[in-house]
Design an enzyme around this catalytic site. Structure first.
Site, PDB file in Angstrom:
ATOM      1  N   TYR A  35       0.854  -1.182   0.000  1.00 21.49           N
ATOM      2  CA  TYR A  35       0.000   0.000   0.000  1.00 21.49           C
ATOM      3  C   TYR A  35       0.892   1.235   0.000  1.00 21.49           C
ATOM      4  O   TYR A  35       1.907   1.263  -0.690  1.00 21.49           O
ATOM      5  CB  TYR A  35      -0.979  -0.064   1.177  1.00 21.49           C
ATOM      6  CG  TYR A  35      -2.192   0.826   0.989  1.00 21.49           C
ATOM      7  CD1 TYR A  35      -2.959   0.760  -0.177  1.00 21.49           C
ATOM      8  CD2 TYR A  35      -2.561   1.742   1.961  1.00 21.49           C
ATOM      9  CE1 TYR A  35      -4.056   1.585  -0.360  1.00 21.49           C
ATOM     10  CE2 TYR A  35      -3.654   2.576   1.789  1.00 21.49           C
ATOM     11  CZ  TYR A  35      -4.403   2.498   0.620  1.00 21.49           C
ATOM     12  OH  TYR A  35      -5.485   3.308   0.443  1.00 21.49           O
ATOM     13  N   LYS A  90     -19.653 -21.128  -9.701  1.00 25.57           N
ATOM     14  CA  LYS A  90     -18.884 -20.966 -10.941  1.00 25.57           C
ATOM     15  C   LYS A  90     -17.462 -20.521 -10.639  1.00 25.57           C
ATOM     16  O   LYS A  90     -16.495 -21.001 -11.260  1.00 25.57           O
ATOM     17  CB  LYS A  90     -19.593 -19.927 -11.820  1.00 25.57           C
ATOM     18  CG  LYS A  90     -19.440 -20.144 -13.309  1.00 25.57           C
ATOM     19  CD  LYS A  90     -20.008 -21.480 -13.723  1.00 25.57           C
ATOM     20  CE  LYS A  90     -19.924 -21.714 -15.208  1.00 25.57           C
ATOM     21  NZ  LYS A  90     -20.978 -21.069 -15.974  1.00 25.57           N
ATOM     22  N   ALA A 201     -34.954 -23.502 -28.969  1.00 21.43           N
ATOM     23  CA  ALA A 201     -34.305 -22.423 -29.726  1.00 21.43           C
ATOM     24  C   ALA A 201     -33.982 -21.234 -28.846  1.00 21.43           C
ATOM     25  O   ALA A 201     -33.993 -20.090 -29.294  1.00 21.43           O
ATOM     26  CB  ALA A 201     -35.200 -21.994 -30.888  1.00 21.43           C
ATOM     27  N   GLY A 202     -33.692 -21.517 -27.569  1.00 20.23           N
ATOM     28  CA  GLY A 202     -33.249 -20.463 -26.667  1.00 20.23           C
ATOM     29  C   GLY A 202     -31.763 -20.232 -26.796  1.00 20.23           C
ATOM     30  O   GLY A 202     -31.159 -20.505 -27.837  1.00 20.23           O
TER      31      GLY A 202
END
Length: 425
Positions: A35, A90, A201-202
């Site tokens: 820092y 994730k 079809a998404g």
């Protein structure tokens, strides 16, 4: 193995991600370096040479996992806060499988007003992601409902100089393409002669169709909830219209499946019957990937196709041949980050699929066999796609992606692939 609600909540208590420090902070000198006053030198270096941000910050190995919570798993629109466990998950997968640091970024103020109240506002999502982008080397979009997800990814990919990847669109598509490639190998057919029917079809279905065509598939018929994507329909989005065919609007799925080689479902449970799969070609492949319940169960397919050779693929871990996105996104970003790619383009996605398919054709290591003692792990109808815990994925897929990025001109940094593979191993 099934877990109770209590088991799962206990596991999640306190969350699944935390900050770890790669540099020590134990002395006065450490504090001065980390820092003030030392950090000023890093600030001035970036101001004078913006590309040095990759060298003196975490940007080179950091991905934002972004969601507005409008399409969480198979649960639907439950909001940004409810999306956090998935985004944390994730991030855990990024780190565990590819060493990529990732952080959840739930966006809570990205809803439209007026007549579209409650729906994703693409402009707000785009603005929010662009605002946070300086810190990150890549953006993983997650659980954002269609059709907004298409515009959001396309715009961000065009307007940012870092990879932007919507895993719900492309992750499933990359893994499915690898599976179709290996089915074609088993069938002794070229991709360009396969007859393919896609149901759904998404986001996922559209990008699967894109990827299959990019790899060489020509004969592809697609269905959405209203029926076949025919060129005469006037209600198709731009993305869906790209896959419309000159067929009658009353063409049924059963008729389209007659003699088909491959069925790919990213739609809803139990929409396919035994009679449907019996109508397919002599050696059919059924990719029934609706979660948690597939378009047709493996048991129903086994009964319908008794005595026939076939391939069965699902999105579930309790059956062979699981289409699991963890086979793709960690390594796509690993390769992209390591060459400082500006995007994850089609060439990189196709390269990942080829690498996955090739690995499944290699003998499985003893380490992988030990993790899956009750499964057949020899390339064939029951083993079409590598297992997630095959450590060779990191080397094979990441290096293929990095090579494709360099070959296609989107890498800002060239690397020695032989040395890179050795380092990953």
């Amino acid at each position: 193995m099934a877990f109770s609600r209590e088991d799962v909540l206990k596991y999640h208590k306190g969350g699944k991600v935390a900050v770890t420090l790669p540099k020590p902070l134990q002395t006065k000198d450490d504090l001065c370096l980390a820092y003030t006053p030392g950090v000023a030198h890093a600030v001035k270096e970036i101001a004078a040479n913006p590309s040095s941000v990759y060298d003196v910050t975490a940007k080179s190995n950091l991905v934002a996992v972004v969601s507005d919570g409008t399409a969480i798993l198979g649960l639907g629109d439950l909001g940004a806060t409810a999306s956090i466990p998935v985004m944390e998950g994730k991030a855990v997968l990024f780190k565990s499988f590819a060493g990529v640091d990732a952080w959840p970024v739930p966006l809570n103020a990205c809803r439209a007003g007026g007549a579209n109240v409650g729906k994703t506002d693409p402009e707000r999502v785009i603005a929010a992601v662009k605002a946070i982008a300086p810190q990150y080397g890549g953006i993983n979009l997650e659980d954002i409902a269609a059709p907004a997800c298409f515009e959001i990814e396309d715009r961000l990919d065009a307007e940012l100089d870092i990879p932007v990847f919507h895993d719900d669109q492309w992750g499933t598509a990359v893994i499915a393409l690898a599976g179709v490639m290996n089915f074609a190998t088993l069938a002794g057919k070229d991709l360009k002669v396969l007859k393919v029917v896609v149901n759904g079809a998404g986001a996922a279905g559209t990008r699967i169709a894109d990827m299959l065509k990019a790899a060489g598939v020509v004969d592809l018929t697609m269905f959405d909830i209203r029926g076949v994507l025919a060129t005469t329909r006037t209600d198709l989005s731009r993305q869906n219209a790209a896959h419309a065919r000159d067929v009658p609007e009353d063409l049924t799925r059963r008729a389209a499946l007659a003699g088909a080689d491959v069925f790919i479902g990213v739609s809803a449970a139990n929409v396919l019957s035994g009679d449907d799969v019996r109508a397919m070609g002599d050696f059919p492949a059924i990719f029934a990937m609706a979660n948690p319940d597939p378009e047709i169960t493996p048991e129903a397919v086994a009964k319908a196709l008794a005595g026939r050779r076939y391939v069965m693929v699902t999105g579930r871990s309790d059956y062979p041949n699981q289409i699991n996105n963890v086979l793709g996104f960690p390594y796509l970003f690993r390769g992209a980050l390591d060459v400082r790619a500006t995007t994850i383009n089609t060439a990189m996605k196709v390269a990942a699929a080829h690498a996955l398919a090739a690995l499944a054709r290699e003998p499985v290591t003893d380490e992988v066999k030990a993790l899956y003692p009750n499964e057949t792990l020899e390339f064939g109808t029951g083993y079409l796609i590598p297992k997630p815990f095959d450590r060779r994925l990191l080397v094979e897929v990441s290096s293929a992606v990095a090579a494709a990025a360099m070959d296609s001109g989107v890498a800002r940094q060239r690397i020695d692939l032989e040395a890179y593979r050795a380092a990953l191993a």
